[in-house]
Design a protein around this motif. Structure first.
Motif, mmCIF file in Angstrom:
data_model
loop_
_atom_site.group_PDB
_atom_site.id
_atom_site.type_symbol
_atom_site.label_atom_id
_atom_site.label_comp_id
_atom_site.label_asym_id
_atom_site.label_seq_id
_atom_site.Cartn_x
_atom_site.Cartn_y
_atom_site.Cartn_z
ATOM 1 N N ARG A 86 0.701 -1.262 -0.009
ATOM 2 C CA ARG A 86 -0.071 -0.133 0.157
ATOM 3 C C ARG A 86 0.716 1.321 0.132
ATOM 4 O O ARG A 86 2.024 1.317 0.594
ATOM 5 C CB ARG A 86 -0.857 -0.029 1.296
ATOM 6 C CG ARG A 86 -1.849 -1.055 1.300
ATOM 7 C CD ARG A 86 -3.009 -1.156 0.242
ATOM 8 N NE ARG A 86 -3.789 -0.111 0.651
ATOM 9 C CZ ARG A 86 -5.067 0.019 -0.170
ATOM 10 N NH1 ARG A 86 -5.160 -1.017 -1.147
ATOM 11 N NH2 ARG A 86 -5.867 0.879 -0.172
ATOM 12 N N LEU A 87 0.442 2.358 -0.587
ATOM 13 C CA LEU A 87 0.895 3.635 -0.572
ATOM 14 C C LEU A 87 0.109 4.614 0.312
ATOM 15 O O LEU A 87 -1.141 4.516 -0.035
ATOM 16 C CB LEU A 87 1.273 4.095 -2.041
ATOM 17 C CG LEU A 87 1.821 5.532 -2.300
ATOM 18 C CD1 LEU A 87 3.327 5.100 -1.882
ATOM 19 C CD2 LEU A 87 1.634 5.853 -3.765
ATOM 20 N N TYR A 88 0.647 5.271 1.390
ATOM 21 C CA TYR A 88 0.039 6.167 2.259
ATOM 22 C C TYR A 88 0.278 7.626 1.904
ATOM 23 O O TYR A 88 1.426 7.840 1.611
ATOM 24 C CB TYR A 88 0.296 5.529 3.474
ATOM 25 C CG TYR A 88 -0.175 4.347 4.178
ATOM 26 C CD1 TYR A 88 -1.082 3.874 4.812
ATOM 27 C CD2 TYR A 88 0.624 3.097 3.544
ATOM 28 C CE1 TYR A 88 -1.761 2.852 5.214
ATOM 29 C CE2 TYR A 88 0.112 1.813 4.016
ATOM 30 C CZ TYR A 88 -0.963 1.638 4.696
ATOM 31 O OH TYR A 88 -1.138 0.256 5.259
ATOM 32 N N LEU A 89 -0.635 8.402 2.155
ATOM 33 C CA LEU A 89 -0.442 9.846 2.333
ATOM 34 C C LEU A 89 -1.149 10.284 3.648
ATOM 35 O O LEU A 89 -2.388 9.942 4.050
ATOM 36 C CB LEU A 89 -1.407 10.394 1.224
ATOM 37 C CG LEU A 89 -1.093 11.733 1.044
ATOM 38 C CD1 LEU A 89 0.368 12.114 0.555
ATOM 39 C CD2 LEU A 89 -1.932 12.426 -0.224
ATOM 40 N N THR A 90 -0.153 10.532 4.452
ATOM 41 C CA THR A 90 -0.556 11.151 5.948
ATOM 42 C C THR A 90 -0.349 12.451 6.327
ATOM 43 O O THR A 90 0.546 12.937 5.541
ATOM 44 C CB THR A 90 0.151 9.895 6.870
ATOM 45 O OG1 THR A 90 1.614 10.623 6.904
ATOM 46 C CG2 THR A 90 0.117 8.584 6.459
ATOM 47 N N PRO A 91 -0.933 12.912 7.418
ATOM 48 C CA PRO A 91 -0.238 13.924 7.906
ATOM 49 C C PRO A 91 0.810 13.959 8.471
ATOM 50 O O PRO A 91 1.603 12.749 8.550
ATOM 51 C CB PRO A 91 -1.253 14.330 9.072
ATOM 52 C CG PRO A 91 -2.661 13.528 8.804
ATOM 53 C CD PRO A 91 -2.167 12.240 8.024
ATOM 54 N N GLN A 92 1.647 15.199 9.010
ATOM 55 C CA GLN A 92 2.991 14.980 9.484
ATOM 56 C C GLN A 92 2.875 14.337 10.866
ATOM 57 O O GLN A 92 1.571 14.472 11.585
ATOM 58 C CB GLN A 92 3.570 16.651 9.738
ATOM 59 C CG GLN A 92 3.525 17.082 8.355
ATOM 60 C CD GLN A 92 5.219 16.819 7.567
ATOM 61 O OE1 GLN A 92 5.672 16.171 8.268
ATOM 62 N NE2 GLN A 92 5.448 17.582 6.599
ATOM 63 N N LEU A 93 3.796 13.608 11.255
ATOM 64 C CA LEU A 93 3.799 12.954 12.599
ATOM 65 C C LEU A 93 4.658 13.840 13.552
ATOM 66 O O LEU A 93 6.031 13.787 13.131
ATOM 67 C CB LEU A 93 4.169 11.464 12.283
ATOM 68 C CG LEU A 93 2.944 10.468 12.492
ATOM 69 C CD1 LEU A 93 3.765 9.057 12.326
ATOM 70 C CD2 LEU A 93 2.335 10.311 13.554
ATOM 71 N N GLN A 94 4.418 14.147 14.613
ATOM 72 C CA GLN A 94 5.350 14.861 15.453
ATOM 73 C C GLN A 94 6.172 13.832 16.269
ATOM 74 O O GLN A 94 5.335 12.831 16.964
ATOM 75 C CB GLN A 94 4.701 15.781 16.497
ATOM 76 C CG GLN A 94 3.879 16.931 15.631
ATOM 77 C CD GLN A 94 4.876 17.703 15.159
ATOM 78 O OE1 GLN A 94 5.794 18.121 15.693
ATOM 79 N NE2 GLN A 94 4.248 18.054 13.963
ATOM 80 N N PRO A 95 7.526 13.693 16.248
ATOM 81 C CA PRO A 95 8.212 12.683 16.921
ATOM 82 C C PRO A 95 7.980 12.650 18.168
ATOM 83 O O PRO A 95 7.917 14.004 18.759
ATOM 84 C CB PRO A 95 9.503 12.833 16.455
ATOM 85 C CG PRO A 95 9.647 14.202 16.083
ATOM 86 C CD PRO A 95 8.292 14.526 15.573
ATOM 87 N N LEU A 96 8.083 11.570 19.128
ATOM 88 C CA LEU A 96 7.646 11.683 20.484
ATOM 89 C C LEU A 96 8.944 12.027 21.017
ATOM 90 O O LEU A 96 10.087 11.397 20.777
ATOM 91 C CB LEU A 96 7.222 10.458 20.987
ATOM 92 C CG LEU A 96 5.673 10.125 20.738
ATOM 93 C CD1 LEU A 96 5.292 8.864 21.264
ATOM 94 C CD2 LEU A 96 4.769 11.100 21.323
ATOM 95 N N SER A 97 9.195 12.930 22.188
ATOM 96 C CA SER A 97 10.327 12.990 23.028
ATOM 97 C C SER A 97 10.378 11.774 23.841
ATOM 98 O O SER A 97 9.443 11.069 24.057
ATOM 99 C CB SER A 97 10.222 14.113 23.749
ATOM 100 O OG SER A 97 9.273 14.061 25.065
ATOM 101 N N ASP A 98 11.733 11.582 24.246
ATOM 102 C CA ASP A 98 12.257 10.348 25.146
ATOM 103 C C ASP A 98 11.131 10.459 26.405
ATOM 104 O O ASP A 98 10.954 9.507 26.941
ATOM 105 C CB ASP A 98 13.618 10.442 25.266
ATOM 106 C CG ASP A 98 14.553 9.894 24.186
ATOM 107 O OD1 ASP A 98 13.992 9.406 23.132
ATOM 108 O OD2 ASP A 98 15.510 10.146 24.128
ATOM 109 N N SER A 99 11.033 11.694 26.885
ATOM 110 C CA SER A 99 10.217 11.610 28.228
ATOM 111 C C SER A 99 8.753 11.334 27.878
ATOM 112 O O SER A 99 8.209 10.649 28.711
ATOM 113 C CB SER A 99 10.252 13.077 28.705
ATOM 114 O OG SER A 99 10.007 14.162 27.914
#
Length: 406
Positions: A288-301
């Motif tokens: 599958r090919l996906y088109l998604t919103p931006q994902l904000q990376p989770l901080s380690d905390s």
């Protein structure tokens, strides 16, 4: 209606007031010119003289937002969206000369058919709202004749004489030379109609191709069949992507971004590309090919320490738009929820032995970019559910609802 105080918007406001149509004048004070506050005062006075309600908004223009002109436009539209109720229409006073300038400006930027189709007379927004431009077939000369005959006063923005702005250069240096030989406004109007017809055909083709590629909603964004997409010609692939981005409300990407996206689609089968297209992301997983919103990376905390308490009855807001919601068979209780910390094991209720959570997420085909966001639901120290993927042997009969609310 959008009321800047210039010639075109003064004429439009006068016409609407004479027709006794229910309208509110919305003035956006960009604060760029030293005269900005005086212009707002003039607009409020003129609107009151016309018996029209007036709204003035001061905004901050961020010049890094695509340049000064684009930043000012973005600021205006944010104000319009703020003051418009569902079903409202915003009338803008763009005229035929503006249309000509827009077409030439986009031509010099290398725009395609849809870009050259320039401004719509009517463009739909969200929640039944729309943008209307009733003066697009009228020249600036005709507007000035009307304004002088009616004794209207309007603002002349001193920045219109600054040739550092591309639009001003086209307006003062290019259009007059063309107008001396051809009826430019009429010719451009016809050309735009033809371009818009061609753009409509491209949209029809893109919609057919989108359906032919088994287009569907995904847990995060949307997806299409990768093999079906690869079977299309490159021009049709690009056309499909543009339509898909538009349907998701995304910003059109640069040509280089689009080309990079197509190259990544053809990458090795085990690759997991993520290519930014405007403000969306093109991703690939399995077939599958996906088109998604931006994902904000989770901080380690956040990933390692954040714990939510959940009663299993109300919706639980996690992070960046993700929520847990109780499904019909999900019981009330005292739950704790957190993200993966590493090393977890789980035994789905349908199995006789436990496995690492990493392997289970692969088996349940959770998209790789979501595996760090999947919520783990516990009762005490006992893992009872993993997102909406599965419940464990000691969990309820079915998992809760895990979804992204944009």
């Amino acid at each position: 209606m959008g009321y800047s105080g210039g010639l075109d918007s003064a004429v439009l406001l006068h016409l609407l007031a004479r027709a006794e149509l229910p309208v509110t004048a919305v003035h956006v004070n960009h604060g760029i010119s030293p005269q900005a506050d005086n212009w707002q005062a003039h607009c409020e006075t003129f609107a009151k003289a016309m018996g029209v309600p007036f709204i003035g908004h001061k905004v901050q223009v961020c010049r890094e937002d695509g340049g000064l002109e684009q930043a000012a436009r973005s600021a205006r539209y944010r104000v319009f969206e703020k003051v418009m109720a569902p079903g409202d229409q915003i009338l803008l006073a763009h005229h035929g000369d503006d249309q000509t300038e827009t077409l030439l400006l986009r031509l010099m930027r290398g725009a395609g058919i849809e870009g050259l189709a320039a401004m719509d007379e009517c463009r739909a927004l969200s929640e039944g709202r729309s943008v209307l431009r009733p003066l697009l077939r009228v020249s600036r000369e005709e507007l000035e004749l009307y304004a002088r005959a009616q004794g209207l006063a309007w603002i002349e923005d001193e920045s219109n004489a600054d040739l550092a702005f591309d639009r001003n250069y086209i307006r003062s240096q290019v259009v007059p030379a063309l107008t001396a030989r051809w009826p430019v406004v009429n010719r451009v109007s016809r050309a735009v109609e033809n371009l818009r017809e061609s753009a409509g055909l491209l949209q029809d083709i893109a919609l057919d191709d989108l359906r032919g590629c088994a287009h569907c909603e995904a847990r995060f964004g949307e997806s299409i069949d990768l093999q079906g997409f690869r079977a299309l010609s490159v021009p049709r692939q690009k056309n499909l992507l543009r339509m898909w981005i538009r349907q998701l409300g995304g910003r059109m990407p640069e040509s280089a971004q689009l080309q990079e996206g197509l190259e990544q689609v053809r990458a090795a089968a085990d690759a997991q590309p993520a290519v930014t297209l405007g403000d969306l992301v093109l991703r690939r997983y399995r077939d599958r090919l996906y088109l998604t919103p931006q994902l904000q990376p989770l901080s380690d905390s956040v990933a390692g320490e954040t714990v939510w308490r959940w009663d299993g009855m109300c919706n639980l807001e996690l992070t960046d738009g993700w929520t847990l919601q109780p499904d019909k068979g999900w019981p009330a209780g005292e739950y704790t929820v957190h993200f993966r910390r590493g090393g977890e094991r789980a035994r789905p209720s349908s199995r006789s032995h436990s496995q690492t959570l990493k392997k289970l997420l692969q088996e349940y085909a959770l998209e790789p970019w979501l595996r760090g966001l999947v919520p783990l639901i516990y009762t005490g120290d006992e893992l009872v559910a993993v997102g909406d993927l599965f419940v464990t042997a000691k969990g309820p009969s079915q998992p809760p609802i895990w979804r992204f609310l944009d």
